[in-house]
Design a protein around this motif. Structure first.
Motif: not given
Lengths: 256, 256
Positions: A130-131, A142
């Protein structure tokens, strides 16, 4: 009263932190932020830009603590190897993330700059990560599992910390009380040890100070329950008054 | 040309370093001293005053590096558990050292202070450990094998570092050259990666700076051989000049 214990480690990555050339600013900042969130920072490690060192530290820390926060090594140059190392630690492939590529391509187009191969490195992350949004310079950090990978440049690191904070589990606030003590540790050590034993649900820290001539101490009580904090702090105040009285004993002042 | 690689780790011990209440001063000091001695600082860890954490970190680090230097946890209070933890790590008994007891007893007698049970704790160390003299407050640090155990109070820590320095093996000095670069990492990343590949016996670090508006970098070349350092630094200077020329290309100045 129930209390939630949430723990964390910081892994700062970068040769420049070990050579003394860069004084780290991220550890202190995050330590303060975690304290306010009731998250116990339990360990800090600083390692070089070497994949084996990063992988080993990361695998040790991520299994032991609720969260691991890393700083550094996610830029566009050859010594930025954190994305590869985190991928290796989790057994994931490291690839150019499509969304990160899109964000970066747009930004460079807007600024009329070339989206070089080096800049494309900043879109690399473990598959499925995920960012963490980067409002300063676009290239995202991330998240993989409980590991939060952030930039080393302090302005970017701090912006990323702001962005992850809302999603972190908060711990019960650790209450602390600080008591200045004019006596050195040698004078109080035995008494203080007895107070710690009598108040097992508190943690009493003793921090010596030296002014070039004599030692004094700062005593810090920590607890998650206010009544228990009070009880231990009161015992320490009594101890200090007792030592004052003993010292004044042979030479009583007007109020003694 | 032969080069001697001597490596080190620092293990800073103390809850107060993790809670943000005390900003560590010992790591930066020792990092600078080690650099001047040609000793490569490879890893830093900060752990709490918890025996398991100290033992585990110490056993990992002492097997991996030439030297391990610890700070903190050798005072007279109940939270000073470094002597016990180091003993446990080496499988040695922790006992009141006869010579340390004599030194401390003499000092307190001279100062007409009681040599309390708490103060006697400062004489505890692993059986057979060698002393590190403490000219500030007498209580010695100690050495077991390749582990140097020193106080956390910066004045005492620094005095102990001065005392151990003559006995440490010196490494070949790592030569460094620093080149300021007006371009961001995205502009130079690919070229710089190629330069690093062409100069494998140097280590080229790229440290981004952000002034709130744009990125620049500081490029640092490290090598143990001066000719190799020069070659890599020259290649970097050529790269920067090439980028300058390209940028000036469409708008040549009077000298172009």
């Amino acid at each position: 009263m129930t209390s939630t214990i949430v723990t964390a480690a910081i892994l700062a990555i970068g040769d420049e932190l070990l050579s003394g050339r860069t004084k780290d600013k991220n550890i202190g900042h995050l330590a303060d932020v975690l304290l306010l969130s009731g998250i116990d920072l339990k360990e800090v490690r600083i390692v070089a830009d070497e994949q084996d060192a990063i992988v080993e530290a990361l695998n040790a820390l991520r299994k032991r603590y609720t969260y691991v926060f890393t700083s550094g090594g996610i830029g566009p140059t050859h010594d930025d190897i954190t994305a590869d190392a985190v991928s290796a630690a989790f057994g994931l492939t490291c690839e150019h993330d499509a969304e990160a590529m899109r964000l970066l391509a747009e930004m460079y187009k807007r600024r009329e700059m070339e989206f070089t191969e080096a800049r494309q490195r900043m879109a690399r992350m473990p598959k499925g990560a995920r960012h963490i949004a980067n409002p300063v310079s676009t290239a995202p950090g991330f998240i993989v599992d409980n590991v939060y990978v952030m930039a080393g440049v302090p302005q970017v690191f701090q912006a990323m910390v702001d962005n992850i904070l809302p999603e972190l589990q908060k711990g019960s606030h650790l209450l602390t009380r600080s008591l200045p003590c004019p006596y050195g540790e040698g004078d109080i050590g035995t008494l203080l040890g007895a107070i710690q034993k009598a108040h097992p649900e508190t943690s009493i820290g003793s921090y010596p100070k030296y002014d070039g001539q004599r030692f004094s101490t700062e005593l810090v009580v920590r607890a998650r329950d206010e009544a228990k904090l009070d009880a231990a702090a009161n015992a320490i105040s009594d101890m200090i008054r007792g030592l004052d009285a003993a010292r004044a004993g042979s030479n009583p002042g007007p109020e003694a």
